[in-house]
Write a protein that holds these residues in place. Sequence first.
Motif, short mmCIF file in Angstrom:
data_model
loop_
_atom_site.label_atom_id
_atom_site.label_comp_id
_atom_site.label_asym_id
_atom_site.label_seq_id
_atom_site.Cartn_x
_atom_site.Cartn_y
_atom_site.Cartn_z
N ILE A 121 0.82 -1.22 0.00
CA ILE A 121 0.00 0.00 0.00
C ILE A 121 0.85 1.27 0.00
CG2 ILE A 121 -1.97 -1.09 1.13
CD1 ILE A 121 -1.00 0.13 3.76
N ALA A 122 2.15 1.14 -0.30
CA ALA A 122 3.03 2.31 -0.27
C ALA A 122 2.56 3.38 -1.24
CB ALA A 122 4.46 1.90 -0.59
N ASP A 123 1.97 2.98 -2.35
CA ASP A 123 1.55 3.95 -3.37
C ASP A 123 0.27 4.67 -3.00
OD1 ASP A 123 2.16 5.09 -5.97
OD2 ASP A 123 0.33 4.09 -6.68
N ASP A 124 -0.40 4.24 -1.91
CA ASP A 124 -1.66 4.88 -1.52
C ASP A 124 -1.44 6.28 -0.96
OD1 ASP A 124 -2.87 2.55 -2.27
OD2 ASP A 124 -3.35 1.87 -0.25
N LEU A 125 -0.25 6.54 -0.43
CA LEU A 125 0.06 7.83 0.16
C LEU A 125 0.86 8.67 -0.81
CD1 LEU A 125 1.07 6.55 3.69
CD2 LEU A 125 -0.92 7.96 3.20
N ALA A 126 0.52 9.95 -0.91
CA ALA A 126 1.28 10.85 -1.80
C ALA A 126 2.67 11.11 -1.26
CB ALA A 126 0.53 12.16 -1.98
N ALA A 127 2.82 11.03 0.05
CA ALA A 127 4.13 11.22 0.70
C ALA A 127 4.07 10.61 2.08
CB ALA A 127 4.48 12.71 0.80
N ILE A 128 5.23 10.24 2.59
CA ILE A 128 5.33 9.81 3.97
C ILE A 128 6.20 10.81 4.72
CG2 ILE A 128 5.10 7.38 3.34
CD1 ILE A 128 8.17 7.19 4.19
N VAL A 129 5.88 11.00 6.00
CA VAL A 129 6.73 11.81 6.87
C VAL A 129 7.43 10.84 7.81
CG1 VAL A 129 6.85 13.73 8.48
CG2 VAL A 129 5.05 13.69 6.74
N THR A 130 8.75 10.88 7.82
CA THR A 130 9.53 9.94 8.62
C THR A 130 9.37 10.20 10.11
OG1 THR A 130 11.54 11.27 8.79
CG2 THR A 130 11.26 9.94 6.78
N PRO A 131 9.75 9.25 10.95
CA PRO A 131 9.85 9.56 12.38
C PRO A 131 10.82 10.72 12.58
CG PRO A 131 10.05 7.19 11.99
CD PRO A 131 10.09 7.85 10.64
N SER A 132 10.60 11.49 13.62
CA SER A 132 11.46 12.66 13.86
C SER A 132 12.89 12.21 14.14
CB SER A 132 10.94 13.48 15.03
OG SER A 132 9.71 14.09 14.69
N MET A 133 13.83 12.81 13.40
CA MET A 133 15.24 12.49 13.56
C MET A 133 15.91 13.56 14.41
SD MET A 133 16.22 11.07 9.79
CE MET A 133 17.63 10.26 10.52
N THR A 134 16.85 13.14 15.23
CA THR A 134 17.59 14.04 16.09
C THR A 134 19.07 14.06 15.68
OG1 THR A 134 17.68 12.21 17.66
CG2 THR A 134 16.04 13.91 18.06
N ALA A 135 19.86 14.87 16.36
CA ALA A 135 21.28 14.97 15.99
C ALA A 135 22.00 13.65 16.22
CB ALA A 135 21.94 16.09 16.77
N SER A 136 21.69 12.99 17.33
CA SER A 136 22.28 11.68 17.62
C SER A 136 21.17 10.75 18.08
CB SER A 136 23.36 11.80 18.70
OG SER A 136 22.83 12.38 19.88
N THR A 137 21.41 9.45 17.92
CA THR A 137 20.39 8.46 18.26
C THR A 137 20.08 8.50 19.75
OG1 THR A 137 21.05 7.03 16.45
CG2 THR A 137 19.87 6.00 18.27
N ARG A 138 18.77 8.43 20.08
CA ARG A 138 18.35 8.47 21.48
C ARG A 138 17.41 7.31 21.79
NH1 ARG A 138 16.22 14.66 21.75
NH2 ARG A 138 18.22 15.74 21.67
N PRO A 139 17.64 6.63 22.91
CA PRO A 139 16.65 5.65 23.37
C PRO A 139 15.54 6.37 24.12
CG PRO A 139 18.49 5.70 24.88
CD PRO A 139 18.82 6.68 23.77
N ALA A 140 14.42 5.72 24.30
CA ALA A 140 13.37 6.29 25.15
C ALA A 140 13.75 6.07 26.61
CB ALA A 140 12.03 5.63 24.84
#
Length: 320
Positions: free
Chosen positions: A39-58
């Motif tokens: 179903i990737a073509d169903d969306l005109a665009a995807i917004v990625t998860p928010s990226m930060t300067a360095s990888t962070r765990p929760a």
Amino acid sequence: MSAALDALAVDVGGLRLKHPVMGASGCVAFGRELKRLGIADDLAAIVTPSMTASTRPASRRGVLRESASGLLAPTERPSLGVDRLRPTALPWDDDAIGQVVVSIAGTTIGECAEVAQGLRRNSLMRRVAAVEMNLACPDAKNSGRPFSHDEFQATKAVARVREELPRSVPLLAKLSADVTDVADIARGCVKAGATAIVVGSPLRAIGRPFGPHQHIDVAAPSGGLSGPAILPVTLRAIWDLRAAVRSGRLAPVHLVAVGGVSSAADALAALAVGATAVQLGTALLHDPSSARSVVDGLSEHLSHNGIDSVLDLVGLAHEG
């Protein structure tokens, strides 16, 4: 492109879309899951998860809880650092995914700029159609108050990120709907270089206490309410922004509605109050095929009512 698809095409602050339905940040990952579901073509665009300067765990275990017509979830989530990106293995580098909008975030203005600077290299900007700046993040230098709740800080953050990005890359500023005057915040963002405004983000919320010790597992300050329950709040914010543009209080800018949109009827309502596009989030988690039903519903509405372009629907509610 067929005539039907031409009728659905929109431009959102320089981001050209085949139709006005996008996937919201944090709800479609980097698109590969959509590809596996076909179903990737169903969306005109995807917004990625928010990226930060360095990888962070929760800092705590993530828990999801259903609420009446909504979903309670932690807003603090693990993030991939831009420093971990490799030009030869970008997580969104797949022709089947379509348009990619990279979401960026930070806890200081400097960090937001650092993320944009990391993306700026041409090898990392490959296939990036636009950048969405998540301003709902807490500002560590402003007592943890979200950037999107402070006109001055939001304006400075957008200005710094705009400096770091190529001028040709559209910059979408994502604001919160639960503020006293969203038009004030948006005005500063537009002056600072945002080419579109996205509203909103999960409303701050906590889960209902349970058990003998009345424990809350979806807790403040990291809990947020999303889903159909918050649609009226989203519509009000979009309405206010469109009204501000009409009155001259806000410079003309494209608006994107996110928060509670789950059907074609919801999308039509968002367009009527002033949005040019919508993002689906919780709806996709509930039913990954919902994007196709929303797009089909918009197309049918145009056809049944003799409307040439979906753009003719934008702001109609203000004309009555």
